[in-house]
Motif scaffolding. Structure first.
Motif: not given
Length: 372
Positions: A3-17
């Motif tokens: 499984i290959a994952v390459d994602v980003s998101l911003v939810r309020g003060a939390f950022a995922l990249d």
């Protein structure tokens, strides 16, 4: 299957990249609470959508925000086991398992374990007529795992499945997860912040910190590193593959042999020739310039300093090459200076025989861990 994952998101003060590839076997998403592990699981399962990214399972795109592809959760063929069992309270265990089989009926070409196989694997045949209220925490998690397996998934996600269990129940479930990893033929992505679980189960580790991947690779390489922040540095340690060589009945000890040399540990009650994996925490390793004399510790391995890395203002992680197997020792910088340690310097690594938990030992390569 990968499984290959390459994602980003911003939810309020939390950022995922994050970006990583999980090969076949069990991949652990490892990090402290709040690092983004569960968010990644939700994105893979289709329970959440990133602002940008791609997720592919064995080459098939499950999600691609650039093209607008977003395969619905029920079509991704992914089984999920959460911290809580989340069983339907008004149904019996048999009927809860049937809920997973209902999904499998819509996948006639999907390979997977049958009902009797899953019940036998998880040892839950005596629970089939009970309702969730009559199950212990460990029994409930067994049923939840069974329900996920009976949906015939091509990937299993496990989001801290042992977090709500006490030590005794964890001891029941860990061997089941090992059997799934080794025999079910389904890749697993496993979320945890417990080093002991990750060391015992994982072939690959992805370390998350504040929504970012700080390291990824084989478990033995990642767990001995001390440059991944204070939390991980404190838990650094080596994984050694050993074989039970002999028991010493009089002393109540077991002798192990491996590439690094021989180790003596409290009796394991394992047959001669059984393969085990041992985790040696860096904090429990003492370094000596000469072969020690007059010590109670019975485990002395010879090697050469491979590298020295600072892990804070006063500490350093010293990697020691023991005939091709690598140990880590967490020392003060003052000790490194006093001993004049440098790459290539011959040393002896000393570990006490009793500093480990024999209940953590399993059988088979990468299928059980004890700490010494």
């Amino acid at each position: 299957m990968t499984i290959a994952v390459d994602v980003s998101l911003v939810r309020g003060a939390f950022a995922l990249d994050v970006a990583f590839t999980a090969p076949a076997g069990l991949t652990a998403l490892f990090g402290r609470s709040g690092s983004g592990k569960t968010t990644v699981i939700d994105l893979i399962a289709g329970l959440a959508r990133p602002d940008r990214g791609r997720i592919a399972l064995d080459g098939e795109l499950l999600l691609d925000t650039a093209s607008g592809r977003d395969l619905p959760t029920h079509r991704r063929r992914i089984g999920t086991v959460f911290q809580q069992a989340r069983l339907l309270p008004h149904l019996t265990v048999r009927q809860n398992l049937g809920y997973g089989r209902w999904f499998a009926r819509h996948r006639p070409d999907a390979a997977g374990l049958g009902f009797d196989d899953v019940v036998g694997l998880l040892g839950i045949d005596h629970l089939l007529d009970r309702r969730p209220a009559g199950l212990s925490g460990g029994e409930g998690q067994r049923v939840a795992i069974g329900r996920a397996l009976l949906s015939r998934p091509r990937l299993l996600l496990m989001d801290e499945p042992l977090a709500a269990l006490d030590a005794a129940r964890k001891a029941e479930i860990l061997p089941l997860i090992e059997r799934l990893r080794d025999g079910a033929g389904i890749p697993i992505v496993y979320v945890s912040h417990a080093v002991s679980e990750v060391a015992r189960l994982a072939g690959t580790i992805v370390v998350l910190e504040a929504g970012r991947v700080t390291a990824a690779g084989p478990a033995e390489a990642i767990l001995r590193r001390g440059d991944l922040g204070a939390y991980h540095a404190a838990e650094a340690g080596a994984l050694l593959e050993m074989v039970v060589e002999a028991d010493e009945p009089v002393s109540g000890l077991t002798r192990l042999a491996g590439v690094a040399g021989r180790l003596v540990v409290p009796n394991l009650a394992r047959a001669v020739g059984t393969a085990v994996r041992i985790r040696v925490p860096a904090r429990d390793v003492i370094v000596s310039l000469g072969h020690p004399v007059g010590l109670s510790a019975r485990n002395v391995l010879s090697g050469r300093v491979l590298s020295i890395s600072p892990t804070g203002e006063s500490a350093a992680l010293v990697e020691i090459d023991c005939n091709g197997a690598v140990l880590s020792a967490r020392l003060t910088r003052a000790s490194v200076t006093t001993l004049a340690l440098a790459p290539g310097h011959p040393v002896f690594a000393i570990v006490k025989s009793v500093a480990f938990d024999p209940e953590g030992v399993g059988t088979g390569w990468a299928s059980g861990v004890m700490e010494i």
